[in-house]
Design a protein around this motif. Sequence first.
Motif, PDB file in Angstrom:
ATOM      1  N   LEU A  42      71.100 -28.809 110.117  1.00 23.64           N
ATOM      2  CA  LEU A  42      70.552 -29.634 111.197  1.00 23.64           C
ATOM      3  C   LEU A  42      70.072 -30.968 110.626  1.00 23.64           C
ATOM      4  CD1 LEU A  42      68.449 -28.521 114.236  1.00 23.64           C
ATOM      5  CD2 LEU A  42      67.955 -30.658 113.051  1.00 23.64           C
ATOM      6  N   ALA A  43      69.219 -30.912 109.616  1.00 26.80           N
ATOM      7  CA  ALA A  43      68.731 -32.154 109.006  1.00 26.80           C
ATOM      8  C   ALA A  43      69.860 -32.907 108.321  1.00 26.80           C
ATOM      9  CB  ALA A  43      67.618 -31.850 108.007  1.00 26.80           C
ATOM     10  N   GLY A  44      70.739 -32.188 107.633  1.00 23.54           N
ATOM     11  CA  GLY A  44      71.809 -32.839 106.887  1.00 23.54           C
ATOM     12  C   GLY A  44      72.801 -33.561 107.779  1.00 23.54           C
ATOM     13  N   SER A  45      73.178 -32.937 108.901  1.00 25.60           N
ATOM     14  CA  SER A  45      74.138 -33.586 109.793  1.00 25.60           C
ATOM     15  C   SER A  45      73.498 -34.758 110.531  1.00 25.60           C
ATOM     16  CB  SER A  45      74.721 -32.575 110.783  1.00 25.60           C
ATOM     17  OG  SER A  45      73.723 -32.023 111.625  1.00 25.60           O
ATOM     18  N   THR A  46      72.195 -34.669 110.804  1.00 23.24           N
ATOM     19  CA  THR A  46      71.484 -35.799 111.410  1.00 23.24           C
ATOM     20  C   THR A  46      71.481 -36.989 110.454  1.00 23.24           C
ATOM     21  OG1 THR A  46      70.061 -34.290 112.656  1.00 23.24           O
ATOM     22  CG2 THR A  46      69.288 -36.550 112.393  1.00 23.24           C
ATOM     23  N   ALA A  47      71.161 -36.722 109.189  1.00 19.30           N
ATOM     24  CA  ALA A  47      71.164 -37.780 108.180  1.00 19.30           C
ATOM     25  C   ALA A  47      72.550 -38.401 108.038  1.00 19.30           C
ATOM     26  CB  ALA A  47      70.701 -37.215 106.841  1.00 19.30           C
ATOM     27  N   ALA A  48      73.571 -37.564 108.012  1.00 22.31           N
ATOM     28  CA  ALA A  48      74.936 -38.072 107.865  1.00 22.31           C
ATOM     29  C   ALA A  48      75.303 -38.993 109.019  1.00 22.31           C
ATOM     30  CB  ALA A  48      75.921 -36.902 107.795  1.00 22.31           C
ATOM     31  N   GLN A  49      74.915 -38.619 110.234  1.00 18.04           N
ATOM     32  CA  GLN A  49      75.245 -39.468 111.380  1.00 18.04           C
ATOM     33  C   GLN A  49      74.508 -40.798 111.330  1.00 18.04           C
ATOM     34  OE1 GLN A  49      74.234 -38.098 115.328  1.00 18.04           O
ATOM     35  NE2 GLN A  49      75.773 -39.419 116.267  1.00 18.04           N
ATOM     36  N   MET A  50      73.256 -40.780 110.891  1.00 14.49           N
ATOM     37  CA  MET A  50      72.507 -42.037 110.803  1.00 14.49           C
ATOM     38  C   MET A  50      73.175 -43.000 109.815  1.00 14.49           C
ATOM     39  SD  MET A  50      68.576 -40.631 110.917  1.00 14.49           S
ATOM     40  CE  MET A  50      67.807 -42.209 111.341  1.00 14.49           C
TER      41      MET A  50
ATOM     42  N   THR B 236      71.551 -52.097 100.181  1.00 16.35           N
ATOM     43  CA  THR B 236      70.197 -51.541 100.178  1.00 16.35           C
ATOM     44  C   THR B 236      69.787 -51.304 101.626  1.00 16.35           C
ATOM     45  OG1 THR B 236      69.573 -52.696  98.142  1.00 16.35           O
ATOM     46  CG2 THR B 236      67.785 -51.950  99.564  1.00 16.35           C
ATOM     47  N   ILE B 237      69.238 -50.124 101.899  1.00 16.38           N
ATOM     48  CA  ILE B 237      68.798 -49.798 103.250  1.00 16.38           C
ATOM     49  C   ILE B 237      67.333 -49.394 103.227  1.00 16.38           C
ATOM     50  CG2 ILE B 237      71.121 -49.081 103.913  1.00 16.38           C
ATOM     51  CD1 ILE B 237      70.164 -46.161 103.783  1.00 16.38           C
ATOM     52  N   LEU B 238      66.702 -49.480 104.378  1.00 14.53           N
ATOM     53  CA  LEU B 238      65.313 -49.087 104.553  1.00 14.53           C
ATOM     54  C   LEU B 238      65.281 -47.801 105.373  1.00 14.53           C
ATOM     55  CD1 LEU B 238      62.216 -49.650 104.444  1.00 14.53           C
ATOM     56  CD2 LEU B 238      62.525 -51.066 106.498  1.00 14.53           C
ATOM     57  N   VAL B 239      64.591 -46.784 104.864  1.00 11.40           N
ATOM     58  CA  VAL B 239      64.465 -45.504 105.558  1.00 11.40           C
ATOM     59  C   VAL B 239      62.990 -45.251 105.851  1.00 11.40           C
ATOM     60  CG1 VAL B 239      64.800 -43.003 105.410  1.00 11.40           C
ATOM     61  CG2 VAL B 239      66.549 -44.562 104.507  1.00 11.40           C
ATOM     62  N   HIS B 240      62.666 -45.151 107.119  1.00 11.29           N
ATOM     63  CA  HIS B 240      61.295 -44.836 107.534  1.00 11.29           C
ATOM     64  C   HIS B 240      61.136 -43.313 107.583  1.00 11.29           C
ATOM     65  CE1 HIS B 240      60.484 -49.002 108.658  1.00 11.29           C
ATOM     66  NE2 HIS B 240      61.670 -49.018 109.257  1.00 11.29           N
ATOM     67  N   GLY B 241      60.179 -42.802 106.810  1.00 12.50           N
ATOM     68  CA  GLY B 241      59.976 -41.359 106.718  1.00 12.50           C
ATOM     69  C   GLY B 241      60.889 -40.727 105.690  1.00 12.50           C
ATOM     70  N   ALA B 242      60.968 -41.348 104.519  1.00 10.91           N
ATOM     71  CA  ALA B 242      61.928 -40.918 103.501  1.00 10.91           C
ATOM     72  C   ALA B 242      61.565 -39.595 102.850  1.00 10.91           C
ATOM     73  CB  ALA B 242      62.065 -41.993 102.427  1.00 10.91           C
ATOM     74  N   SER B 243      60.327 -39.133 102.990  1.00 17.67           N
ATOM     75  CA  SER B 243      59.934 -37.877 102.341  1.00 17.67           C
ATOM     76  C   SER B 243      60.078 -36.673 103.265  1.00 17.67           C
ATOM     77  CB  SER B 243      58.487 -37.955 101.850  1.00 17.67           C
ATOM     78  OG  SER B 243      57.588 -38.061 102.947  1.00 17.67           O
ATOM     79  N   GLY B 244      60.439 -36.892 104.534  1.00 16.40           N
ATOM     80  CA  GLY B 244      60.646 -35.791 105.462  1.00 16.40           C
ATOM     81  C   GLY B 244      62.000 -35.139 105.269  1.00 16.40           C
ATOM     82  N   ALA B 245      62.283 -34.112 106.064  1.00 17.34           N
ATOM     83  CA  ALA B 245      63.514 -33.343 105.881  1.00 17.34           C
ATOM     84  C   ALA B 245      64.760 -34.200 106.060  1.00 17.34           C
ATOM     85  CB  ALA B 245      63.542 -32.168 106.858  1.00 17.34           C
TER      86      ALA B 245
ATOM     87  N   GLY C 131      64.825 -37.515 106.007  1.00 14.72           N
ATOM     88  CA  GLY C 131      64.749 -38.580 105.019  1.00 14.72           C
ATOM     89  C   GLY C 131      65.252 -38.154 103.654  1.00 14.72           C
ATOM     90  N   VAL C 132      64.863 -36.968 103.210  1.00 17.20           N
ATOM     91  CA  VAL C 132      65.307 -36.474 101.894  1.00 17.20           C
ATOM     92  C   VAL C 132      66.817 -36.276 101.877  1.00 17.20           C
ATOM     93  CG1 VAL C 132      65.253 -34.419 100.422  1.00 17.20           C
ATOM     94  CG2 VAL C 132      63.121 -35.477 101.156  1.00 17.20           C
ATOM     95  N   SER C 133      67.380 -35.815 102.990  1.00 15.90           N
ATOM     96  CA  SER C 133      68.833 -35.671 103.049  1.00 15.90           C
ATOM     97  C   SER C 133      69.511 -37.039 103.043  1.00 15.90           C
ATOM     98  CB  SER C 133      69.243 -34.883 104.288  1.00 15.90           C
ATOM     99  OG  SER C 133      70.600 -34.484 104.197  1.00 15.90           O
ATOM    100  N   ILE C 134      68.939 -38.023 103.746  1.00 16.52           N
ATOM    101  CA  ILE C 134      69.482 -39.379 103.705  1.00 16.52           C
ATOM    102  C   ILE C 134      69.492 -39.904 102.272  1.00 16.52           C
ATOM    103  CG2 ILE C 134      69.057 -41.790 104.340  1.00 16.52           C
ATOM    104  CD1 ILE C 134      67.934 -40.760 107.007  1.00 16.52           C
ATOM    105  N   LEU C 135      68.384 -39.716 101.544  1.00 18.19           N
ATOM    106  CA  LEU C 135      68.305 -40.201 100.164  1.00 18.19           C
ATOM    107  C   LEU C 135      69.475 -39.674  99.328  1.00 18.19           C
ATOM    108  CD1 LEU C 135      64.491 -39.739  99.417  1.00 18.19           C
ATOM    109  CD2 LEU C 135      65.685 -41.915  99.708  1.00 18.19           C
ATOM    110  N   GLN C 136      69.751 -38.387  99.449  1.00 19.35           N
ATOM    111  CA  GLN C 136      70.792 -37.776  98.632  1.00 19.35           C
ATOM    112  C   GLN C 136      72.191 -38.188  99.080  1.00 19.35           C
ATOM    113  OE1 GLN C 136      69.684 -33.479  97.481  1.00 19.35           O
ATOM    114  NE2 GLN C 136      68.373 -33.904  99.251  1.00 19.35           N
TER     115      GLN C 136
END
Length: 311
Positions: A126-134, A145-154, A156-161
């Motif tokens: 759920l979190a991973g597919s949401t991050a992928a779509q964003m 370089t991108i800005l992620v608001h809430g990078a330490s949440g579920a 956000g962490v998937s977006i980072l990776q």
Amino acid sequence: MARQWRATEWGGPETWEFAEVDVPEPGQGEVTIAVRAAGVNPADYKHVSAPREGLELPVPIGYEVAGTIAAIGPDTEIASGGGAVGDEVVAFRIQGGYATEVTVPAKDVFAKPARLADEEAANLLLAGSTAAQMLEVTDVHAGETILVHGASGAVGVSILQQAAELGVRVVGTASEASFARVRRFGGLPIAYGPGLAERATEAAQGPIAAALDTVGTEEAIDVSLQLVPDRLRIVTIVDAKRAEQDGFLAVFGAQPGSQAYRDSVRGRLLQLAGSGRLQVPISRTYPLADAPEALAYLKEGHPGGKIALLA
């Protein structure tokens, strides 16, 4: 008989019932899963907090699980191919995962990577597919370089990776207590609060190509609009009203296009996780019977990782 959490009235988890239910035998194209772990997500309670079009009570709770195949319908294969009783699997997007056993469409069931613990696998998609779509809708490319608001949440962490896989640099907002988690997954942490735009600009050391909002605060939206010239490279998963007002993107799992995209990336995300390139930090686990307590902890807002219910 199985046990399953269901919303029998609109409201919070304190109104749900942990009921005994009959689990139908799987027909063609279906699989019955003996659940070992269910992922816990804000959507689990948000989607039944008030009446929603297309939903009728009682509503079985839970969108993603890990477990083993208890039965498989005739002439049926799971989404990743094959499938036999006893195989370890993960399933998303399903309904009714807060259960000891559930029958679901085989197209939503995949072989579980061996290296993933059940609680990790149940919280991946759920979190991973949401991050992928964003990342997809903002057209993020290597070298940016991108800005992620809430990078330490579920999410956000998937977006980072996933951004790291693309060769993308991330400046991510977080509380100072969560800076280590952002750094662990390759981001440059900055604190939210007054002066955020200046801190983001300094950390980026160049243009910020896109902004991805997982928190929905006015500050996050205002700073995104200030720093990213192209509004079609700003996306939120929280504040649809502000997105419509200011002409940027909002994506949600209930949108048909979102569902199709998120379903399409499940196999890739499982491959990344299976190779160790996509991790799911776990904060706590709870017995399935304690689902309301788990969600109360989630609602506190800073769990520091994902939460799983163990059946």
